[in-house]
Design an enzyme around this catalytic site. Structure first.
Site, PDB file in Angstrom:
ATOM      1  N   CYS A  53      -1.838 -30.374 -18.082  1.00 19.68           N
ATOM      2  CA  CYS A  53      -0.531 -29.711 -17.993  1.00 19.68           C
ATOM      3  C   CYS A  53      -0.360 -28.717 -19.143  1.00 19.68           C
ATOM      4  O   CYS A  53      -0.435 -29.103 -20.316  1.00 19.68           O
ATOM      5  CB  CYS A  53       0.595 -30.735 -18.016  1.00 19.68           C
ATOM      6  SG  CYS A  53       2.246 -29.978 -17.910  1.00 19.68           S
ATOM      7  N   ALA A  99      -3.274 -26.956  -5.261  1.00 19.07           N
ATOM      8  CA  ALA A  99      -1.902 -27.308  -5.626  1.00 19.07           C
ATOM      9  C   ALA A  99      -0.927 -26.308  -5.017  1.00 19.07           C
ATOM     10  O   ALA A  99      -0.310 -26.569  -3.988  1.00 19.07           O
ATOM     11  CB  ALA A  99      -1.761 -27.350  -7.142  1.00 19.07           C
ATOM     12  N   GLU A 100      -0.802 -25.151  -5.631  1.00 17.40           N
ATOM     13  CA  GLU A 100       0.236 -24.204  -5.240  1.00 17.40           C
ATOM     14  C   GLU A 100       0.098 -23.737  -3.798  1.00 17.40           C
ATOM     15  O   GLU A 100       1.085 -23.664  -3.061  1.00 17.40           O
ATOM     16  CB  GLU A 100       0.221 -23.000  -6.188  1.00 17.40           C
ATOM     17  CG  GLU A 100       1.420 -22.088  -6.014  1.00 17.40           C
ATOM     18  CD  GLU A 100       1.473 -21.002  -7.071  1.00 17.40           C
ATOM     19  OE1 GLU A 100       2.566 -20.771  -7.605  1.00 17.40           O
ATOM     20  OE2 GLU A 100       0.432 -20.393  -7.345  1.00 17.40           O
ATOM     21  N   MET A 104       1.522 -32.862  -8.252  1.00 21.51           N
ATOM     22  CA  MET A 104       2.483 -31.792  -8.492  1.00 21.51           C
ATOM     23  C   MET A 104       3.842 -32.405  -8.810  1.00 21.51           C
ATOM     24  O   MET A 104       4.393 -33.157  -7.995  1.00 21.51           O
ATOM     25  CB  MET A 104       2.580 -30.868  -7.271  1.00 21.51           C
ATOM     26  CG  MET A 104       1.288 -30.124  -6.983  1.00 21.51           C
ATOM     27  SD  MET A 104       1.349 -29.167  -5.451  1.00 21.51           S
ATOM     28  CE  MET A 104       1.139 -30.474  -4.219  1.00 21.51           C
ATOM     29  N   VAL A 105       4.364 -32.099  -9.970  1.00 21.57           N
ATOM     30  CA  VAL A 105       5.626 -32.685 -10.422  1.00 21.57           C
ATOM     31  C   VAL A 105       6.741 -32.374  -9.432  1.00 21.57           C
ATOM     32  O   VAL A 105       6.961 -31.219  -9.066  1.00 21.57           O
ATOM     33  CB  VAL A 105       6.000 -32.159 -11.828  1.00 21.57           C
ATOM     34  CG1 VAL A 105       7.371 -32.673 -12.247  1.00 21.57           C
ATOM     35  CG2 VAL A 105       4.945 -32.570 -12.839  1.00 21.57           C
ATOM     36  N   LYS A 158      -8.037 -35.329 -15.198  1.00 21.46           N
ATOM     37  CA  LYS A 158      -7.910 -33.929 -14.783  1.00 21.46           C
ATOM     38  C   LYS A 158      -7.737 -33.085 -16.041  1.00 21.46           C
ATOM     39  O   LYS A 158      -6.833 -33.340 -16.845  1.00 21.46           O
ATOM     40  CB  LYS A 158      -6.711 -33.747 -13.853  1.00 21.46           C
ATOM     41  CG  LYS A 158      -6.574 -32.334 -13.288  1.00 21.46           C
ATOM     42  CD  LYS A 158      -5.461 -32.285 -12.234  1.00 21.46           C
ATOM     43  CE  LYS A 158      -5.414 -30.912 -11.566  1.00 21.46           C
ATOM     44  NZ  LYS A 158      -4.934 -29.845 -12.437  1.00 21.46           N
ATOM     45  N   ASN A 192     -10.734 -27.084  -9.239  1.00 19.80           N
ATOM     46  CA  ASN A 192      -9.350 -26.681  -9.013  1.00 19.80           C
ATOM     47  C   ASN A 192      -9.175 -25.237  -9.456  1.00 19.80           C
ATOM     48  O   ASN A 192      -9.528 -24.890 -10.573  1.00 19.80           O
ATOM     49  CB  ASN A 192      -8.416 -27.619  -9.785  1.00 19.80           C
ATOM     50  CG  ASN A 192      -6.942 -27.328  -9.567  1.00 19.80           C
ATOM     51  OD1 ASN A 192      -6.116 -27.608 -10.405  1.00 19.80           O
ATOM     52  ND2 ASN A 192      -6.580 -26.767  -8.424  1.00 19.80           N
ATOM     53  N   GLN A 233      -1.105 -40.517 -10.960  1.00 17.92           N
ATOM     54  CA  GLN A 233      -1.359 -39.813 -12.231  1.00 17.92           C
ATOM     55  C   GLN A 233      -0.272 -40.105 -13.264  1.00 17.92           C
ATOM     56  O   GLN A 233       0.923 -40.117 -12.948  1.00 17.92           O
ATOM     57  CB  GLN A 233      -1.436 -38.301 -12.019  1.00 17.92           C
ATOM     58  CG  GLN A 233      -1.884 -37.564 -13.288  1.00 17.92           C
ATOM     59  CD  GLN A 233      -1.861 -36.057 -13.148  1.00 17.92           C
ATOM     60  OE1 GLN A 233      -0.808 -35.451 -13.079  1.00 17.92           O
ATOM     61  NE2 GLN A 233      -3.041 -35.453 -13.127  1.00 17.92           N
TER      62      GLN A 233
END
Length: 479
Positions: free
Chosen positions: A121, A245-246, A39-40, A160, A221, A92
């Site tokens: 992305c 992620a979120e 996650m950026v 991914k 995911n 990554q």
């Protein structure tokens, strides 16, 4: 002790060790099932350590730009840190040039278990940079990156991806990656168009179809809100692990099946962040995620955190926020529910001081009900919320405004709006002084206006005494 790319190397991926692939590689990481996604600006060392304390079995770093990482020592130092306990770890990268991605990966291959290529992305910056999901139509470039890293690195390469609308194309895409040398594949069950208001539900059927077509380990995911969703996903797709992620950002205790009070998680994260000297931007960003539901009700607490500028001030703000939420939790205020989701069958309703997933109605609700109605209601709600926030901001400004407060400088006598400058030759504000100096060909050193000097310099340069026309007059010269 934190180890960065500027210091010595350690790890499982050194050249002295045999390079493993596929399921052998997967087993060396402990056969992880519970995975924290890249996650950026979010999956930094402190957050990875927090997630591991709540049961995460594998963590990814944030996505790094391979060009910046390969060229800038400062970029590497500021963005990538790790430590011996930060394992297993996958780093990554994004990029579209095989040599550049390889050069970047060289800096971390002895500090991680694998290197991952971001091919998922969907954001606009990825479109402009031609990486992430916007490379998925350039299979030759992707195959070149994966095969080069597979041949040259001492650790495995993983990928991914996002799915295509056509499941058969997704399967061929996955097979191509496997042939190129990908040793573990993560499939996000959404297309690159599914983002923002059009996020929608991840397609587990596509993930299962890919699982049946390839022979390397896989992670799924998408659609994870609670621990039981992980079990459902593993059963439905037959993958080896599930990446989230979120939801992890709103409830890092997801993998334990618990929903702790937010302030407890924040306290724990702040101590870890302090230990690793985590940057202010990372820390503040995480607190806004964790307190997202809380701040929808407690606007004063949101403003308190918004106005901090150092990590030390964040600690002080946390004391105030914690005290307010503990008080509310003891009083059991009945008006505590922010998210009133009715169309998601397994959605759990919690008070606002409890860690919980942030539920976007167009992401899951819309697909289980009337999409058009839900989106219409969502837009109306957002317009209402924007109006309420604007009104609240105006009220806060009004409360701070003191009409009796004496101004430091008197108003400009010309416009009666801006403050006048005491040292101005006209005792005016700058806009009015500018007009006056132009009209009269005067200089005002206070405002750095030199109309007269410019005209004089022009005359001396040309040696011609030009007539100066005052506005409103007609020159006698005939052109």
């Amino acid at each position: 002790a934190v180890v960065s790319t500027q210091s010595g190397h350690y790890g499982r991926g050194g050249c002295s060790m045999k390079k493993l692939g596929g399921y052998e590689f997967y087993k060396t990481m402990g056969s992880p099932k519970l995975v924290v996604a890249p996650m950026v600006d979010m999956s930094e060392l402190a957050w990875r350590e927090l997630s591991r304390s709540y049961g995460a079995q594998l963590c990814y770093t944030p996505m790094f730009h391979s060009f910046n990482f390969s060229q800038s020592a400062n970029y590497r130092k500021e963005n990538f840190t790790t430590c011996p306990s930060d394992r297993p770890l996958i780093v990554q990268f994004c990029g579209n040039d095989p040599a550049t991605v390889l050069k970047a990966a060289r800096f971390v291959e002895d500090q991680c278990d694998a290197v991952d290529i971001n091919l998922g992305c969907p954001q606009g910056i990825a479109r402009r940079g031609r990486y992430g999901a916007f490379l998925q139509d350039d299979w030759d470039i992707i195959a070149g990156i994966v095969s080069l890293l597979h041949e040259e690195l001492s650790v495995p390469v993983t990928c991914k991806i996002r799915v295509f609308s056509d499941v058969s194309r997704t399967i061929e895409y996955a097979k191509m990656l496997e042939r190129a040398g990908c040793q573990l594949l993560t499939v996000h069950g959404r297309t690159r168009e599914m983002k923002g208001l059009h996020t929608g539900v991840a397609d587990w059927d596509q993930i299962r179809a890919v699982r049946e077509a390839i022979k390397i380990p896989m992670f799924a995911n998408g659609n994870i809100l609670y621990l039981e969703d992980i079990e459902r996903c593993l059963t439905h797709t037959s993958v080896e692990g599930v990446m989230t992620a979120e939801t992890n950002l709103y409830n890092p205790a997801l993998f334990t099946g618990s929903n702790p009070p937010v302030w407890e998680v924040v306290d724990k994260y702040l101590e870890i962040a302090k230990k690793h000297k985590t940057g202010f931007v990372y820390v503040k960003g995480h607190l806004f995620k964790l307190y997202n539901i809380t701040f929808q009700i407690k606007h004063d607490l949101r403003d308190l955190l918004a106005n901090v500028h150092t990590v030390e001030e964040i600690f002080a703000a946390q004391e105030t926020i914690r005290a307010a939420l503990v008080k509310d939790s003891l009083e059991q205020n009945p008006a505590v529910q922010v998210q009133r989701v009715t169309t998601c069958h397994n959605f759990k309703h919690f008070p606002y001081w409890i860690c919980q997933p942030y539920f976007r109605s167009t992401r899951l609700e819309a697909l289980s009900g009337d999409t058009k109605v839900v989106e219409t209601e969502l837009m109306a709600t957002r317009r209402r919320e924007r109006k309420e926030r604007k009104e609240a901001k105006s009220l806060r400004k009004s409360a701070l405004h003191n009409p009796n407060k004496k101004r430091k400088y008197p108003n400009c006598p010309t416009c009666n709006r801006n403050p006048a400058s005491a040292k101005c030759i006209h005792q005016m504000c700058k806009p009015c002084c500018y007009k006056r100096t132009r009209e009269l060909d005067l200089d005002c050193l206070q405002h750095n206006l030199i109309s007269k000097s410019k005209i004089k310099a022009g005359k001396e340069k040309t040696g011609v005494e030009s007539e100066v026309t005052v506005p409103g007059q007609i020159s006698d010269k005939v052109s």
